[in-house]
Design a protein around this motif. Structure first.
Motif, PDB file in Angstrom:
ATOM      1  N   THR A  56       0.838  -1.214   0.000  1.00  0.00           N
ATOM      2  CA  THR A  56       0.000   0.000   0.000  1.00  0.00           C
ATOM      3  C   THR A  56       0.868   1.257   0.000  1.00  0.00           C
ATOM      4  O   THR A  56       0.369   2.364   0.152  1.00  0.00           O
ATOM      5  N   GLU A  57       2.183   1.088  -0.155  1.00  0.00           N
ATOM      6  CA  GLU A  57       3.081   2.254  -0.183  1.00  0.00           C
ATOM      7  C   GLU A  57       2.744   3.161  -1.371  1.00  0.00           C
ATOM      8  O   GLU A  57       2.187   2.703  -2.364  1.00  0.00           O
ATOM      9  N   LYS A  58       3.154   4.412  -1.237  1.00  0.00           N
ATOM     10  CA  LYS A  58       2.863   5.393  -2.287  1.00  0.00           C
ATOM     11  C   LYS A  58       3.527   4.977  -3.612  1.00  0.00           C
ATOM     12  O   LYS A  58       4.726   4.645  -3.631  1.00  0.00           O
ATOM     13  N   GLN A  59       2.744   5.012  -4.675  1.00  0.00           N
ATOM     14  CA  GLN A  59       3.285   4.615  -5.981  1.00  0.00           C
ATOM     15  C   GLN A  59       4.048   5.755  -6.641  1.00  0.00           C
ATOM     16  O   GLN A  59       3.682   6.914  -6.483  1.00  0.00           O
ATOM     17  N   ASN A  60       5.072   5.403  -7.377  1.00  0.00           N
ATOM     18  CA  ASN A  60       5.770   6.416  -8.174  1.00  0.00           C
ATOM     19  C   ASN A  60       4.928   6.761  -9.398  1.00  0.00           C
ATOM     20  O   ASN A  60       4.036   6.014  -9.786  1.00  0.00           O
ATOM     21  N   THR A  61       5.241   7.903 -10.000  1.00  0.00           N
ATOM     22  CA  THR A  61       4.466   8.320 -11.179  1.00  0.00           C
ATOM     23  C   THR A  61       4.891   7.508 -12.403  1.00  0.00           C
ATOM     24  O   THR A  61       6.038   7.043 -12.498  1.00  0.00           O
ATOM     25  N   TYR A  62       3.973   7.382 -13.347  1.00  0.00           N
ATOM     26  CA  TYR A  62       4.246   6.691 -14.618  1.00  0.00           C
ATOM     27  C   TYR A  62       5.431   7.358 -15.317  1.00  0.00           C
ATOM     28  O   TYR A  62       6.309   6.704 -15.863  1.00  0.00           O
ATOM     29  N   ASP A  63       5.428   8.680 -15.234  1.00  0.00           N
ATOM     30  CA  ASP A  63       6.479   9.423 -15.915  1.00  0.00           C
ATOM     31  C   ASP A  63       7.865   9.056 -15.378  1.00  0.00           C
ATOM     32  O   ASP A  63       8.804   8.820 -16.136  1.00  0.00           O
ATOM     33  N   LEU A  64       7.979   8.975 -14.064  1.00  0.00           N
ATOM     34  CA  LEU A  64       9.297   8.627 -13.502  1.00  0.00           C
ATOM     35  C   LEU A  64       9.683   7.201 -13.880  1.00  0.00           C
ATOM     36  O   LEU A  64      10.800   6.933 -14.352  1.00  0.00           O
TER      37      LEU A  64
END
Ligand code: MTE
Length: 308
Positions: A56-64
């Protein structure tokens, strides 16, 4: 054995994202020479099932995640694959699953997409370079594919091989990339059969973009990222430990197992902490097996300093 089927669609039938976003702009921007070629373009994967294995950790952005890649066939800088893999042609695509199996055979990418329900699995992905990202991958357990060919009792390891074609990958030469090609990796059979080992066909609810290993790759979340081989064309069941690219390159720095382990430093840097991208500081304690404790029993009785 009864196998649940996934959604019924062909890989080539899914509407490319770029098309449904702006078809006219897309066509105007594509040089005529590419219009006939099937290049990998992200397309929606419908009806993804939730996975109990997701963090459930914060996801990185698609862009990164799509602009910070290791894919040496398309260049060695993190920004190279997004630029150089843009026209990577991944259709038609087959994966040969062969070797010590009762029913070895080839699978088209369309068959792979239909073999089982595709799950959304959010994994933390820890690179040996001591950074980590959180990515919503899409796929199902690798064991589903391996069971199809019925591994024989003498199969103890699984060898994987990436696609390699100098016409599509002019930079994939040892004198340019510094490694041998094709990229190869391996797992012990019990590791490969562990439900966490993901046969990955997408990310962020879409098919994989070229730079992330289209159309099919591994994601082995308790191991350093280099075990997660991209753009797979061959999977071979074997009796002995198979070669692995970075281990071949430098066995002293990259072991065959490569389990994430804060207690075994890379000879040139510490593995005790990691940098959570896009953060700048290496201030997160690294967890044994990258936090995926459910795999610990695979290694009971093994000295993980020796088998690093
Ligand atoms: N697979 C192939 N074929 N070629 C590569 O260079 N790099 C590996 C792995 N799989 C690599 C590969 C490494 S070092 C890492 S960290 C991950 O892919 C990176 O995956 P990502 O770019 O999707 O984050």
């Amino acid at each position: 054995m009864l196998i649940k089927k996934g959604p019924d669609f062909r890989y080539s039938e899914i509407t490319p994202k770029s098309v449904h976003l702006n078809r006219r702009k897309f066509l105007a921007g594509v040089p005529a020479v590419f219009l006939g070629a099937r290049v990998a373009r992200a397309a929606k994967l419908p009806n993804l099932a939730k996975s109990p294995f997701s963090t459930t950790e914060k996801q990185n952005t698609y862009d990164l995640v799509t602009h910070y890649n290791n894919f040496y066939e398309f260049g060695t800088a993190k920004s190279d694959p997004a630029k150089n893999a843009r026209n990577f042609k991944t259709e038609p695509w087959t994966v040969s699953v062969e070797g010590l199996a009762a029913k070895p055979r080839k699978f088209s990418i369309e068959e792979i997409l239909k073999l089982a329900p595709i799950e959304d699995r959010v994994y933390r992905h820890r690179c040996v370079e001591a950074w980590s990202i959180v990515v919503p991958w899409a796929g199902y357990s690798l064991s589903t594919l391996l069971k199809q060919v019925e591994p024989l009792p003498k199969a103890h390891f699984v060898a994987f091989q990436s696609y390699w074609n100098l016409r599509q990958m002019p930079l994939a030469r040892p004198n340019i990339a510094g490694i041998e090609f094709p990229y190869v990796e391996g797992l012990r059979l019990d590791e490969a059969m562990h439900p966490l080992a993901l046969l990955c066909v997408g990310m962020y609810g879409e098919t994989l973009p070229p730079q992330d290993g289209a159309p099919v790759r591994l994601v082995v979340p308790w191991k350093y990222g280099f075990k997660s081989i991209k753009s797979i064309v061959k999977i071979r069941l074997v009796d002995k430990q198979p070669p692995a690219t970075w281990n071949l390159e430098n066995a002293h720095e990259y072991g065959f197992y490569s389990n994430v382990n804060p207690h075994v430093d890379h000879p040139r840097w510490s593995q005790a902490h990691e940098r959570r991208l896009p953060g700048l500081f290496s201030n997160h304690p690294t967890l044994m097996f990258n936090g995926y404790d459910q795999v610990a029993s695979l290694y009971s009785g093994m000295d993980l300093r020796k088998y690093f």
